[in-house]
Scaffold this motif. Structure first.
Motif, PDB file in Angstrom:
ATOM      1  N   VAL A 112      14.459  26.770 -24.020  1.00  0.00           N
ATOM      2  CA  VAL A 112      13.336  26.201 -23.271  1.00  0.00           C
ATOM      3  C   VAL A 112      12.674  27.297 -22.438  1.00  0.00           C
ATOM      4  N   LEU A 113      13.479  28.098 -21.740  1.00  0.00           N
ATOM      5  CA  LEU A 113      12.923  29.146 -20.876  1.00  0.00           C
ATOM      6  C   LEU A 113      12.213  30.227 -21.694  1.00  0.00           C
ATOM      7  N   ARG A 114      12.743  30.547 -22.871  1.00  0.00           N
ATOM      8  CA  ARG A 114      12.061  31.512 -23.745  1.00  0.00           C
ATOM      9  C   ARG A 114      10.689  30.962 -24.142  1.00  0.00           C
ATOM     10  N   LEU A 115      10.648  29.660 -24.461  1.00  0.00           N
ATOM     11  CA  LEU A 115       9.394  29.031 -24.855  1.00  0.00           C
ATOM     12  C   LEU A 115       8.409  29.003 -23.680  1.00  0.00           C
ATOM     13  N   VAL A 116       8.905  28.721 -22.483  1.00  0.00           N
ATOM     14  CA  VAL A 116       8.031  28.700 -21.302  1.00  0.00           C
ATOM     15  C   VAL A 116       7.354  30.062 -21.137  1.00  0.00           C
ATOM     16  N   ARG A 117       8.129  31.131 -21.252  1.00  0.00           N
ATOM     17  CA  ARG A 117       7.541  32.475 -21.117  1.00  0.00           C
ATOM     18  C   ARG A 117       6.557  32.759 -22.233  1.00  0.00           C
ATOM     19  N   ALA A 118       6.857  32.293 -23.438  1.00  0.00           N
ATOM     20  CA  ALA A 118       5.943  32.508 -24.566  1.00  0.00           C
ATOM     21  C   ALA A 118       4.616  31.779 -24.318  1.00  0.00           C
ATOM     22  N   VAL A 119       4.682  30.561 -23.788  1.00  0.00           N
ATOM     23  CA  VAL A 119       3.456  29.799 -23.525  1.00  0.00           C
ATOM     24  C   VAL A 119       2.696  30.414 -22.342  1.00  0.00           C
ATOM     25  N   LEU A 120       3.414  30.957 -21.356  1.00  0.00           N
ATOM     26  CA  LEU A 120       2.731  31.671 -20.268  1.00  0.00           C
ATOM     27  C   LEU A 120       1.910  32.813 -20.865  1.00  0.00           C
ATOM     28  N   ALA A 121       2.511  33.559 -21.784  1.00  0.00           N
ATOM     29  CA  ALA A 121       1.853  34.718 -22.386  1.00  0.00           C
ATOM     30  C   ALA A 121       0.732  34.297 -23.333  1.00  0.00           C
ATOM     31  N   ALA A 122       0.910  33.171 -24.012  1.00  0.00           N
ATOM     32  CA  ALA A 122      -0.063  32.720 -25.016  1.00  0.00           C
ATOM     33  C   ALA A 122      -0.378  31.242 -24.787  1.00  0.00           C
ATOM     34  N   PRO A 123      -1.294  30.942 -23.865  1.00  0.00           N
ATOM     35  CA  PRO A 123      -1.619  29.540 -23.569  1.00  0.00           C
ATOM     36  C   PRO A 123      -2.021  28.763 -24.821  1.00  0.00           C
ATOM     37  N   GLN A 124      -1.759  27.469 -24.779  1.00  0.00           N
ATOM     38  CA  GLN A 124      -2.111  26.576 -25.887  1.00  0.00           C
ATOM     39  C   GLN A 124      -3.195  25.618 -25.387  1.00  0.00           C
ATOM     40  N   PRO A 125      -4.456  26.051 -25.419  1.00  0.00           N
ATOM     41  CA  PRO A 125      -5.523  25.251 -24.816  1.00  0.00           C
ATOM     42  C   PRO A 125      -5.744  23.903 -25.500  1.00  0.00           C
ATOM     43  N   ASP A 126      -5.290  23.755 -26.737  1.00  0.00           N
ATOM     44  CA  ASP A 126      -5.482  22.474 -27.416  1.00  0.00           C
ATOM     45  C   ASP A 126      -4.413  21.458 -27.021  1.00  0.00           C
ATOM     46  N   ASP A 127      -3.413  21.890 -26.268  1.00  0.00           N
ATOM     47  CA  ASP A 127      -2.364  20.982 -25.782  1.00  0.00           C
ATOM     48  C   ASP A 127      -2.324  21.085 -24.254  1.00  0.00           C
ATOM     49  N   ALA A 128      -3.511  21.150 -23.646  1.00  0.00           N
ATOM     50  CA  ALA A 128      -3.607  21.443 -22.214  1.00  0.00           C
ATOM     51  C   ALA A 128      -3.404  20.203 -21.352  1.00  0.00           C
ATOM     52  N   VAL A 129      -2.908  20.430 -20.132  1.00  0.00           N
ATOM     53  CA  VAL A 129      -2.867  19.372 -19.113  1.00  0.00           C
ATOM     54  C   VAL A 129      -3.982  19.611 -18.092  1.00  0.00           C
ATOM     55  N   GLU A 130      -4.521  20.819 -18.074  1.00  0.00           N
ATOM     56  CA  GLU A 130      -5.659  21.154 -17.200  1.00  0.00           C
ATOM     57  C   GLU A 130      -6.839  21.484 -18.099  1.00  0.00           C
ATOM     58  N   SER A 131      -7.649  20.471 -18.417  1.00  0.00           N
ATOM     59  CA  SER A 131      -8.714  20.662 -19.410  1.00  0.00           C
ATOM     60  C   SER A 131      -9.770  21.663 -18.948  1.00  0.00           C
ATOM     61  N   GLY A 132     -10.073  21.702 -17.646  1.00  0.00           N
ATOM     62  CA  GLY A 132     -11.063  22.660 -17.150  1.00  0.00           C
ATOM     63  C   GLY A 132     -10.614  24.090 -17.385  1.00  0.00           C
ATOM     64  N   ILE A 133      -9.333  24.364 -17.124  1.00  0.00           N
ATOM     65  CA  ILE A 133      -8.798  25.720 -17.336  1.00  0.00           C
ATOM     66  C   ILE A 133      -8.769  26.023 -18.839  1.00  0.00           C
ATOM     67  N   ALA A 134      -8.443  25.019 -19.647  1.00  0.00           N
ATOM     68  CA  ALA A 134      -8.419  25.218 -21.105  1.00  0.00           C
ATOM     69  C   ALA A 134      -9.820  25.568 -21.617  1.00  0.00           C
ATOM     70  N   GLU A 135     -10.833  24.853 -21.119  1.00  0.00           N
ATOM     71  CA  GLU A 135     -12.219  25.149 -21.535  1.00  0.00           C
ATOM     72  C   GLU A 135     -12.592  26.575 -21.152  1.00  0.00           C
ATOM     73  N   GLN A 136     -12.230  26.961 -19.919  1.00  0.00           N
ATOM     74  CA  GLN A 136     -12.536  28.315 -19.455  1.00  0.00           C
ATOM     75  C   GLN A 136     -11.802  29.348 -20.314  1.00  0.00           C
ATOM     76  N   PHE A 137     -10.528  29.064 -20.631  1.00  0.00           N
ATOM     77  CA  PHE A 137      -9.738  29.973 -21.469  1.00  0.00           C
ATOM     78  C   PHE A 137     -10.429  30.190 -22.817  1.00  0.00           C
ATOM     79  N   LYS A 138     -10.950  29.101 -23.401  1.00  0.00           N
ATOM     80  CA  LYS A 138     -11.575  29.189 -24.728  1.00  0.00           C
ATOM     81  C   LYS A 138     -12.981  29.794 -24.674  1.00  0.00           C
ATOM     82  N   ASN A 139     -13.742  29.427 -23.643  1.00  0.00           N
ATOM     83  CA  ASN A 139     -15.174  29.763 -23.642  1.00  0.00           C
ATOM     84  C   ASN A 139     -15.552  30.958 -22.776  1.00  0.00           C
ATOM     85  N   ASP A 140     -14.719  31.281 -21.791  1.00  0.00           N
ATOM     86  CA  ASP A 140     -15.028  32.396 -20.893  1.00  0.00           C
ATOM     87  C   ASP A 140     -13.716  33.058 -20.480  1.00  0.00           C
TER      88      ASP A 140
END
Length: 152
Positions: free
Chosen positions: A107-135
Motif C-alpha cells: 500500500v505504501l509503495r503504491l501511495v508513493r507511486a501515485v504521489l509521483a504520478a497522479p491519476q487525474p481520472d480517479d481524482a477526489v479533488e476535481s479542480g486540482i485534477a483539471e489543473q494537472f491535465k490542462n495547466d
C-alpha cells in the motif's frame, strides 16, 4: 499490547525492510492498529524534498477489511482530499477491491507511486485534477509551494 498476529508480523517485517522513502512507527506503543508513516516526497515530482506524514489505521477486521490512509500533512494532489481527513483515493483500498493477502508495505509503495504520478481520472479533488491535465506548470508550482510550506 493489543493487535492480531498478522499486524504484529507485518509491523516487524516493515521495520526490517521498509518501503523506499518510508519510516514507520506506532503512533502509540499500546496500539498496533495505528501506524505513523513519514514518507519522503518522490524524486522528480513537485513533492521532492517534502516529508509527508501519513496515518495508517488498521480496522479490527484487518486483513479482511482494508486499512484507512490519511495524509496528516497537507498535500496539493488530485488524489488526496483537501480537508482534515487527507484521504487518498486508491483502488486497492476500496472495500470491494481489497484482498486479504495485500500488505501495508505494498500500500505504501503504491501511495508513493501515485504521489509521483497522479491519476487525474480517479481524482477526489476535481479542480486540482483539471489543473494537472490542462495547466500542468501551474499545478506543479502550487504543489511545490505547498510542499515547501507544509511538508517539512
Amino acid at each position: 499490547m493489543s493487535g492480531n498476529k498478522r499486524i504484529m508480523k507485518e509491523f516487524a517485517d516493515i521495520q526490517k525492510d521498509p518501503p523506499p522513502g518510508c519510516i514507520i512507527k506506532l503512533l502509540n506503543e499500546e496500539d498496533m492498529n495505528v501506524w505513523d508513516v513519514v514518507m519522503d516526497g518522490p524524486a522528480d515530482s513537485p513533492y521532492t524534498g517534502g516529508k509527508f506524514t501519513v496515518q495508517v489505521t488498521l480496522p479490527k477486521e484487518y486483513p479482511f477489511k482494508p486499512p484507512v490512509l490519511s495524509f496528516r500533512t497537507k498535500v496539493y494532489h488530485p488524489n488526496v482530499t483537501n480537508d482534515e481527513r487527507g484521504a487518498m483515493c486508491l483502488g486497492m483500498l476500496k472495500a470491494d477491491e481489497w484482498k486479504p493477502p495485500n500488505k501495508i508495505a505494498e500500500v505504501l509503495r503504491l501511495v508513493r507511486a501515485v504521489l509521483a504520478a497522479p491519476q487525474p481520472d480517479d481524482a477526489v479533488e476535481s479542480g486540482i485534477a483539471e489543473q494537472f491535465k490542462n495547466d500542468n506548470k501551474s499545478y506543479e508550482k502550487v504543489a511545490k509551494e505547498w510542499t515547501a510550506k507544509y511538508a517539512k
